[in-house]
Design an enzyme around this catalytic site. Sequence first.
Site, PDB file in Angstrom:
ATOM      1  N   LYS A 264     -93.195  22.392   7.983  1.00  0.00           N
ATOM      2  CA  LYS A 264     -92.832  23.805   7.507  1.00  0.00           C
ATOM      3  C   LYS A 264     -93.495  24.705   7.202  1.00  0.00           C
ATOM      4  CE  LYS A 264     -89.777  27.355   4.052  1.00  0.00           C
ATOM      5  NZ  LYS A 264     -88.360  27.440   3.752  1.00  0.00           N
ATOM      6  N   LYS A 276     -85.882  38.321  -1.366  1.00  0.00           N
ATOM      7  CA  LYS A 276     -85.766  37.519  -2.457  1.00  0.00           C
ATOM      8  C   LYS A 276     -85.691  38.661  -3.942  1.00  0.00           C
ATOM      9  CE  LYS A 276     -87.931  32.592  -1.031  1.00  0.00           C
ATOM     10  NZ  LYS A 276     -86.588  32.011  -1.421  1.00  0.00           N
ATOM     11  N   ARG A 350     -85.627  26.136   8.370  1.00  0.00           N
ATOM     12  CA  ARG A 350     -84.394  25.331   9.226  1.00  0.00           C
ATOM     13  C   ARG A 350     -84.616  25.826  10.556  1.00  0.00           C
ATOM     14  NH1 ARG A 350     -79.447  26.476   5.810  1.00  0.00           N
ATOM     15  NH2 ARG A 350     -81.185  26.089   3.612  1.00  0.00           N
TER      16      ARG A 350
HETATM   17  N1  BES Z   1     -88.305  28.407   1.031  1.00  0.00           N
HETATM   18  C1  BES Z   1     -87.197  28.454   0.127  1.00  0.00           C
HETATM   19  C2  BES Z   1     -86.749  27.438  -0.291  1.00  0.00           C
HETATM   20  C3  BES Z   1     -87.497  27.097  -2.456  1.00  0.00           C
HETATM   21  C4  BES Z   1     -86.839  27.821  -2.700  1.00  0.00           C
HETATM   22  C5  BES Z   1     -88.256  26.389  -2.924  1.00  0.00           C
HETATM   23  C6  BES Z   1     -87.600  27.615  -4.232  1.00  0.00           C
HETATM   24  C7  BES Z   1     -88.994  26.484  -3.158  1.00  0.00           C
HETATM   25  C8  BES Z   1     -88.790  27.202  -4.682  1.00  0.00           C
HETATM   26  C9  BES Z   1     -86.322  28.784   1.633  1.00  0.00           C
HETATM   27  O1  BES Z   1     -86.714  28.751   2.546  1.00  0.00           O
HETATM   28  C10 BES Z   1     -84.823  29.293   1.267  1.00  0.00           C
HETATM   29  O2  BES Z   1     -85.308  30.665  -0.118  1.00  0.00           O
HETATM   30  N2  BES Z   1     -83.689  28.299   1.422  1.00  0.00           N
HETATM   31  C11 BES Z   1     -82.214  29.493   0.322  1.00  0.00           C
HETATM   32  C12 BES Z   1     -81.716  29.568   1.427  1.00  0.00           C
HETATM   33  C13 BES Z   1     -80.260  29.770   1.164  1.00  0.00           C
HETATM   34  C14 BES Z   1     -80.591  31.492   1.443  1.00  0.00           C
HETATM   35  C15 BES Z   1     -79.405  29.440   1.960  1.00  0.00           C
HETATM   36  C16 BES Z   1     -82.482  29.077  -0.893  1.00  0.00           C
HETATM   37  O3  BES Z   1     -82.560  27.579  -1.048  1.00  0.00           O
HETATM   38  O4  BES Z   1     -81.928  29.213  -2.002  1.00  0.00           O
HETATM   39 ZN    ZN Z   2     -88.887  28.908   2.876  1.00  0.00          ZN
HETATM   40 MN    MN Z   3     -86.232  31.608   2.418  1.00  0.00          MN
END
Ligand code: BES
Ligand code: ZN
Ligand code: MN
Length: 499
Positions: A264, A276, A350
Amino acid sequence: MGEVAVEVKPPDDVEADVLALPAREDGGGAFAHRTPLLDERLTRLLQRLAEDGELRGELGKTLVLHADGDGKARRVAAAGIGRIGELDSDALRTAAASVARATEEVGGTLAWMLDDTLPLPLDEQARAVVEGVLLGSYRPGRWKTGAEEPRPLERIVLCAADDGPLAEVAAQAARVSRWVSWARDLANSPPNELTPAGLATQAAALELANLRTEALDPKRIDELGMGALSAVGRASANGPRLVVLYYEPSQPARTDLTLGLVGKAITFDAGGISLKPALKMEDMKGDMAGGAAVLAGTAAIADLGLPIRVVTVLAAAENLVSGESFRPGDILRAANGKTIEITNTDAEGRLVLADALWYSRGEGATHILDIATLTGAMEFALGDLYGGLFANDDAWRDELLAAGKRSGDHVWPFPLHRRYRRYVDSDYADMKNSSDLQQASPALAAEFLREFSGEGPWAHLDMSGPGFLERSRGDYLTQRGGTGYGVRLIVELARALTR
Ligand code: BES
Ligand code: ZN
Ligand code: MN
């Protein structure tokens, strides 16, 4: 950091700016090895320090003493290695990193006394010390102007009688550490510098035997029907790239196997329309750390000339907000023909991996490992120490767990289960990309990815915790930012697959 030379030499033949001696906690800071350098004066000094409780051999604590001018080393560093019963490679990496930091103003030649009375084979000691010194002295402040450079470290000398196989182990550890540092540089690079195209440029600049690189641009990505990768990258003026590397050694050890590495590489993750919060959003420049790991890991394999075929795919895109953004409610079609209802644009990893996994199989990958900073929940679960592993094949999972143990990139197994599939069931499309249930989001994401992993062994490593640090981990990774997690794991995996 420039190139640091690595040598193995017999103890009495060592000239160094610093000679480090491993000090044991359950020996009150005592050394197993006596060297001519520890004359009466130094020995008395060390005894007094031990009596006063300043020298205890506590793990990661370093005490630097000046030796008299007539010795072959100007300084002695008592390197705390902790209790012998708890000694492992990580402990030695931590001790070595501590010495490197305590003597960073000294630079020059750092010698380390290997100790054959420790319950760790000499070759593992050698590897751990080299990695500890090189990773421990990594500095992330490349973008500071006018910063005073201390005198650089030039040479690591490992003191041991036998120099044949040890020298090779140490030299390989130094090479791998350089690629780990490169992965850290990439993860720390600001997202205005390291765009998807910038990442493709970095990959293309690699000049290693039997390694070839391609980058598919947005037009090509659309032609191939990669609707998921395309949608994620659409809002940014820095369009997406699919970066592909082929490593084809002339005599692979196994002709039935091509290792598929998929990373990724979101160069910045603002979350898209599902934006975010602002706090710490800057750390989302590290959302390409999985891509950096597979890129640097592939380079390391090629650099070592390991006889294994590898195809590596980086799904590079920037997840931003604009009038072109993909939205919650959109239904995308991935390259394998499956349709995805978007319920959260922040679950973008994903999506880009879906198309990259499909491409990897198409390019002949028989055994796939994808690495990604995929879910915040994985960091909640495992903190900054372990990545969480999901796999559709027991033998493949075991292979990865073993590589994790050997490498120092720690991996812990998590379950894949068909009954998690209901979390991504959609009323409108083949699946959705997130669920409103606040449950098992790492397993949900893995279940989603499984739909795109094709036929054959596949594993997914969620490195959200150990891939990018908010603060020092208190071991040999003391710097905020990218860690290069995954590079050493990939090298160990490749080594195992060639045996
Ligand atoms: N890149 C983030 C995940 C992440 C968050 C990695 C903090 C490292 C530190 C990913 O793209 C994301 O935003 N995931 C979300 C998914 C959710 C919206 C279903 C998450 O895990 O909150
Ligand atoms: Zn991400
Ligand atoms: Mn994300």
